[in-house]
Design an enzyme around this catalytic site. Structure first.
Site, PDB file in Angstrom:
ATOM      1  N   ALA A 102      13.711  25.635  33.023  1.00  0.00           N
ATOM      2  CA  ALA A 102      12.598  25.153  33.840  1.00  0.00           C
ATOM      3  C   ALA A 102      11.960  26.286  34.626  1.00  0.00           C
ATOM      4  O   ALA A 102      11.488  26.097  35.738  1.00  0.00           O
ATOM      5  CB  ALA A 102      13.091  24.058  34.775  1.00  0.00           C
ATOM      6  N   ARG A 144      -1.218  25.682  34.090  1.00  0.00           N
ATOM      7  CA  ARG A 144      -2.260  24.791  33.578  1.00  0.00           C
ATOM      8  C   ARG A 144      -2.216  23.395  34.203  1.00  0.00           C
ATOM      9  O   ARG A 144      -3.113  22.591  33.985  1.00  0.00           O
ATOM     10  CB  ARG A 144      -2.181  24.715  32.049  1.00  0.00           C
ATOM     11  CG  ARG A 144      -2.851  25.943  31.407  1.00  0.00           C
ATOM     12  CD  ARG A 144      -2.884  25.835  29.920  1.00  0.00           C
ATOM     13  NE  ARG A 144      -1.579  26.104  29.351  1.00  0.00           N
ATOM     14  CZ  ARG A 144      -1.207  25.727  28.122  1.00  0.00           C
ATOM     15  NH1 ARG A 144      -2.034  25.057  27.371  1.00  0.00           N
ATOM     16  NH2 ARG A 144      -0.013  26.028  27.671  1.00  0.00           N
ATOM     17  N   GLY A 189       7.301  27.183  16.722  1.00  0.00           N
ATOM     18  CA  GLY A 189       8.165  27.965  15.840  1.00  0.00           C
ATOM     19  C   GLY A 189       8.387  27.190  14.543  1.00  0.00           C
ATOM     20  O   GLY A 189       8.640  25.989  14.579  1.00  0.00           O
ATOM     21  N   GLU A 248       8.483  32.332  15.188  1.00  0.00           N
ATOM     22  CA  GLU A 248       7.505  31.942  16.208  1.00  0.00           C
ATOM     23  C   GLU A 248       6.093  32.104  15.649  1.00  0.00           C
ATOM     24  O   GLU A 248       5.837  32.978  14.813  1.00  0.00           O
ATOM     25  CB  GLU A 248       7.691  32.782  17.471  1.00  0.00           C
ATOM     26  CG  GLU A 248       8.942  32.427  18.240  1.00  0.00           C
ATOM     27  CD  GLU A 248       9.026  30.946  18.581  1.00  0.00           C
ATOM     28  OE1 GLU A 248       8.136  30.435  19.254  1.00  0.00           O
ATOM     29  OE2 GLU A 248       9.988  30.290  18.125  1.00  0.00           O
ATOM     30  N   ARG A 308       6.290  -4.521  49.947  1.00  0.00           N
ATOM     31  CA  ARG A 308       6.614  -3.130  50.299  1.00  0.00           C
ATOM     32  C   ARG A 308       8.114  -2.978  50.506  1.00  0.00           C
ATOM     33  O   ARG A 308       8.844  -3.970  50.517  1.00  0.00           O
ATOM     34  CB  ARG A 308       5.813  -2.736  51.540  1.00  0.00           C
ATOM     35  CG  ARG A 308       4.301  -2.620  51.244  1.00  0.00           C
ATOM     36  CD  ARG A 308       3.513  -2.437  52.517  1.00  0.00           C
ATOM     37  NE  ARG A 308       4.046  -1.337  53.299  1.00  0.00           N
ATOM     38  CZ  ARG A 308       3.879  -1.213  54.625  1.00  0.00           C
ATOM     39  NH1 ARG A 308       3.201  -2.119  55.303  1.00  0.00           N
ATOM     40  NH2 ARG A 308       4.393  -0.184  55.262  1.00  0.00           N
ATOM     41  N   TYR A 363       3.976  -3.946  65.549  1.00  0.00           N
ATOM     42  CA  TYR A 363       3.794  -2.560  65.979  1.00  0.00           C
ATOM     43  C   TYR A 363       2.928  -2.505  67.223  1.00  0.00           C
ATOM     44  O   TYR A 363       1.860  -3.112  67.265  1.00  0.00           O
ATOM     45  CB  TYR A 363       3.117  -1.803  64.823  1.00  0.00           C
ATOM     46  CG  TYR A 363       2.996  -0.315  65.019  1.00  0.00           C
ATOM     47  CD1 TYR A 363       4.090   0.453  65.395  1.00  0.00           C
ATOM     48  CD2 TYR A 363       1.777   0.327  64.790  1.00  0.00           C
ATOM     49  CE1 TYR A 363       3.971   1.824  65.542  1.00  0.00           C
ATOM     50  CE2 TYR A 363       1.653   1.699  64.935  1.00  0.00           C
ATOM     51  CZ  TYR A 363       2.746   2.448  65.317  1.00  0.00           C
ATOM     52  OH  TYR A 363       2.633   3.802  65.460  1.00  0.00           O
ATOM     53  N   SER A 407      -1.683 -22.144  60.691  1.00  0.00           N
ATOM     54  CA  SER A 407      -2.571 -21.081  60.222  1.00  0.00           C
ATOM     55  C   SER A 407      -3.150 -20.252  61.358  1.00  0.00           C
ATOM     56  O   SER A 407      -3.340 -20.742  62.467  1.00  0.00           O
ATOM     57  CB  SER A 407      -3.730 -21.700  59.434  1.00  0.00           C
ATOM     58  OG  SER A 407      -3.213 -22.343  58.303  1.00  0.00           O
TER      59      SER A 407
HETATM   60  C1  UD1 Z   1       9.234  27.295  22.333  1.00  0.00           C
HETATM   61  C2  UD1 Z   1      10.032  27.750  21.102  1.00  0.00           C
HETATM   62  C3  UD1 Z   1       9.315  27.286  19.841  1.00  0.00           C
HETATM   63  C4  UD1 Z   1       9.143  25.792  19.875  1.00  0.00           C
HETATM   64  C5  UD1 Z   1       8.440  25.348  21.150  1.00  0.00           C
HETATM   65  C6  UD1 Z   1       8.505  23.858  21.272  1.00  0.00           C
HETATM   66  C7  UD1 Z   1      11.151  29.842  21.681  1.00  0.00           C
HETATM   67  C8  UD1 Z   1      11.123  31.307  21.565  1.00  0.00           C
HETATM   68  N1  UD1 Z   1      10.137  29.174  21.142  1.00  0.00           N
HETATM   69  O1  UD1 Z   1       7.997  27.970  22.283  1.00  0.00           O
HETATM   70  O2  UD1 Z   1      10.036  27.659  18.717  1.00  0.00           O
HETATM   71  O3  UD1 Z   1       8.435  25.366  18.742  1.00  0.00           O
HETATM   72  O4  UD1 Z   1       9.096  25.885  22.310  1.00  0.00           O
HETATM   73  O5  UD1 Z   1       7.738  23.429  22.334  1.00  0.00           O
HETATM   74  O6  UD1 Z   1      12.084  29.299  22.250  1.00  0.00           O
HETATM   75  N2  UD1 Z   1      11.310  29.314  29.687  1.00  0.00           N
HETATM   76  C9  UD1 Z   1      12.080  29.866  30.687  1.00  0.00           C
HETATM   77  N3  UD1 Z   1      12.113  31.220  30.825  1.00  0.00           N
HETATM   78  C10 UD1 Z   1      11.461  32.042  29.990  1.00  0.00           C
HETATM   79  C11 UD1 Z   1      10.673  31.474  28.974  1.00  0.00           C
HETATM   80  C12 UD1 Z   1      10.626  30.106  28.854  1.00  0.00           C
HETATM   81  O7  UD1 Z   1      12.686  29.125  31.473  1.00  0.00           O
HETATM   82  O8  UD1 Z   1      11.579  33.257  30.179  1.00  0.00           O
HETATM   83  C13 UD1 Z   1      11.274  27.860  29.545  1.00  0.00           C
HETATM   84  C14 UD1 Z   1       9.904  27.270  29.841  1.00  0.00           C
HETATM   85  O9  UD1 Z   1       9.837  26.838  31.163  1.00  0.00           O
HETATM   86  C15 UD1 Z   1       9.846  26.085  28.896  1.00  0.00           C
HETATM   87  C16 UD1 Z   1      10.717  26.513  27.733  1.00  0.00           C
HETATM   88  O10 UD1 Z   1      11.535  27.546  28.200  1.00  0.00           O
HETATM   89  O11 UD1 Z   1      10.441  24.940  29.495  1.00  0.00           O
HETATM   90  C17 UD1 Z   1       9.915  26.947  26.520  1.00  0.00           C
HETATM   91  O12 UD1 Z   1       9.106  28.056  26.835  1.00  0.00           O
HETATM   92  P1  UD1 Z   1       7.638  28.188  26.289  1.00  0.00           P
HETATM   93  O13 UD1 Z   1       7.074  29.448  26.820  1.00  0.00           O
HETATM   94  O14 UD1 Z   1       6.893  26.938  26.520  1.00  0.00           O
HETATM   95  O15 UD1 Z   1       7.940  28.379  24.730  1.00  0.00           O
HETATM   96  P2  UD1 Z   1       6.967  28.068  23.536  1.00  0.00           P
HETATM   97  O16 UD1 Z   1       6.141  29.260  23.281  1.00  0.00           O
HETATM   98  O17 UD1 Z   1       6.322  26.782  23.737  1.00  0.00           O
END
Ligand code: UD1
Ligand code: MG
Length: 457
Positions: free
Chosen positions: A12, A18, A144, A158, A319, A373, A391
């Site tokens: 995460a 974005r 990928g 990739e 609520r 209140y 009422s």
């Molecule tokens: C990644 C996969 C790809 C797959 C796709 C699916 C790799 C290299 N690629 O690509 O094969 O098809 O997800 O959605 O794994 N993150 C970190 N630290 C980092 C980089 C990423 O915590 O240094 C976390 C991001 O927060 C995210 C996840 O890893 O939750 C995936 O990273 P992201 O950059 O979205 O990878 P994709 O290019 O989408």
């Protein structure tokens, strides 16, 4: 499966720019629960009970939110965002003690459920060293590609590194991997960053494991279940899918939803069999609805408990702390907060009941307000069983109406009323025979005189 130990690592450390938000991406909510909590729940349901979350530098909000998950995960910080393999290694200390299975998941993929995770763990139990959860997106660009030879997964390429021929492959990496704990660290440590992005790709462990002669397997999940969220439009798409799934489950469990596409559930909504929900109802967090309850159209409900046989709405607002006992009724344009509406009591029209008890069988007339209140503190109104509140009455808290008390319409009640007593809190009516006609004639004469003087000038 239960005899195999399992660690789930949730990545995460995303930037999430974005989302255009001051809030970290993985804390944006689906059905009132942060995305990353959905992922943790799926891991938990797949038996991946020990959970590690890898967050980015300074992501203290994520750390704080995760502290409230059950069970609380261990948090690791990836100081620099150098790729998915690098991110997994940030949780090295969690992997080191040795697990049978290590699941790697993404925190921005909230629709994942236990089933594909369990399927991947099953492959590990059967001897695979690495299991990749694949899917077939409508448009594979950006993902990928799973490279297979003789029906065996040998590499993941990739998008940015793929050849034209490889780009034509439709079977893609969904981002979930299950790795044998015995091999995990040795595989991850050998990942390099010699690729188009200069990142340490988790996906490279497939080729490394194949080279070691280990068994690598791909499973397949629906495109929906691995949907990654990058902006608010995708967030809404995921919400829609989540809601559709939940409505379906709720209906199959014996609840009638007349227009299911208009009902919004929270992640934790409970609703019992033979309940009926009319169109356009919103459930916020922490709502428990028993069996045989009718929720009429356009009601907004959060933090409420609703017992068997109760009726709510249309246009009711319940609520937090609203507690409807058996066969209670809260009707149109009523708001109830932190109040018990006891068995069979009726609050039917245009009423506010807050910080109160409405005793069993009591009847609250239209337009009744508990004045709870005073601008500084909240005060309690206690209405006894079988009481009748006429009422348009204001009950100025703190105040107690005894069992069977009777309040005349239009009263402002500031003092306690004992059981079975009748209380008037308004001026008495005075009727003067013939005075109406006399007044009308006087006013008419005055108006005619005025008109005459204007026309003469
Ligand atoms: C990644 C996969 C790809 C797959 C796709 C699916 C790799 C290299 N690629 O690509 O094969 O098809 O997800 O959605 O794994 N993150 C970190 N630290 C980092 C980089 C990423 O915590 O240094 C976390 C991001 O927060 C995210 C996840 O890893 O939750 C995936 O990273 P992201 O950059 O979205 O990878 P994709 O290019 O989408
Ligand atoms: Mg991604």
């Amino acid at each position: 499966m239960t005899d195999r130990s399992c660690l789930s690592i949730i990545l995460a450390a995303g930037e999430g720019t974005r989302m255009k938000s001051a809030k970290p991406k993985v804390l944006h909510e689906i059905a009132g629960l942060p995305m990353v909590a959905h992922v943790a729940a799926a891991a938990r349901n797949a038996g991946g009970g020990d959970i590690a979350i890898v967050i980015g530098h300074g992501a203290d909000e994520v750390r704080k939110a995760a502290g409230g998950f059950d069970p609380a995960p261990e948090i690791f910080v990836q100081e620099q965002r150098l790729g998915t393999a690098h991110a997994v290694l940030a949780a090295r200390q969690a992997i080191e003690p040795g697990y049978d299975d290590v699941l790697v998941m993404f925190g921005d993929t909230p629709l994942i459920e236990a089933a594909p995770l369990l399927a991947a763990r099953k492959k590990l139990a059967e001897g695979a060293a690495v299991v990749v959860v694949g899917f077939r997106p409508q448009n594979p660009a950006g993902y990928g590609r799973l490279i297979e030879e003789n029906g065996r997964l040998v590499a993941i390429r990739e998008d940015k590194d793929a050849s034209e021929a490889e780009k034509k492959i439709g079977f893609c990496n969904g981002g979930l991997m299950a790795i044998s704990g015995r091999h995990a660290l040795s595989l991850l440590e050998r990942v390099g960053n010699n690729n188009a992005k200069g990142e340490y790709y988790l996906t490279d462990i497939v080729e490394i494991a194949t080279g070691d002669g280990l068994d690598v397997v791909a499973t397949e999940a629906s495109a929906e279940s691995v949907l990654g969220i990058n902006n608010r439009a995708e967030l809404a798409e995921a919400e829609a899918i989540w809601q559709r799934r939940r409505r379906h489950q709720v209906m199959l469990s014996g609840v009638t939803l007349i227009a299911p596409e208009t009902i919004y559930f929270s992640h934790d909504t409970e609703i019992g069999q033979d309940s009926l929900v009319e169109p356009n109802v919103w459930f916020g967090p922490a709502v428990r609805v028993s069996s045989g309850v009718t929720i009429h159209a356009f009601s907004h409900i959060e933090g409420a408990t609703i017992a068997t046989g109760s009726q709510v709405g249309p246009y009711a607002r319940l609520r937090p702390g609203a507690d409807l006992h058996e066969k209670a009724k809260v009707g149109n344009f009523c708001e109830v907060k932190n109040a018990a509406i006891q068995k069979g009591a009726k609050v039917n029209h245009l009423t506010y009941i807050g910080d109160a008890r409405v005793g069993a069988g009591a009847n609250i007339g239209a337009g009744t307000i508990t004045c709870n209140y005073d601008g500084f503190g909240k005060h309690f109104t206690d209405i006894g069983a079988g009481a009748f509140v006429g009422s348009n009455s204001s009950l100025v808290a703190p105040v107690t109406l005894g069992d069977g008390a009777y309040i005349a319409s239009g009263s402002v009640i500031t003092e306690n009323v004992e059981g079975e007593a009748l209380a008037f809190g308004r001026a008495r009516q005075k009727t003067i025979p013939g005075k109406g006609r006399e007044l009308r004639e006087r006013f008419a004469a005055a108006a005619a005189a005025k008109k005459k003087s204007v026309s003469e000038t």
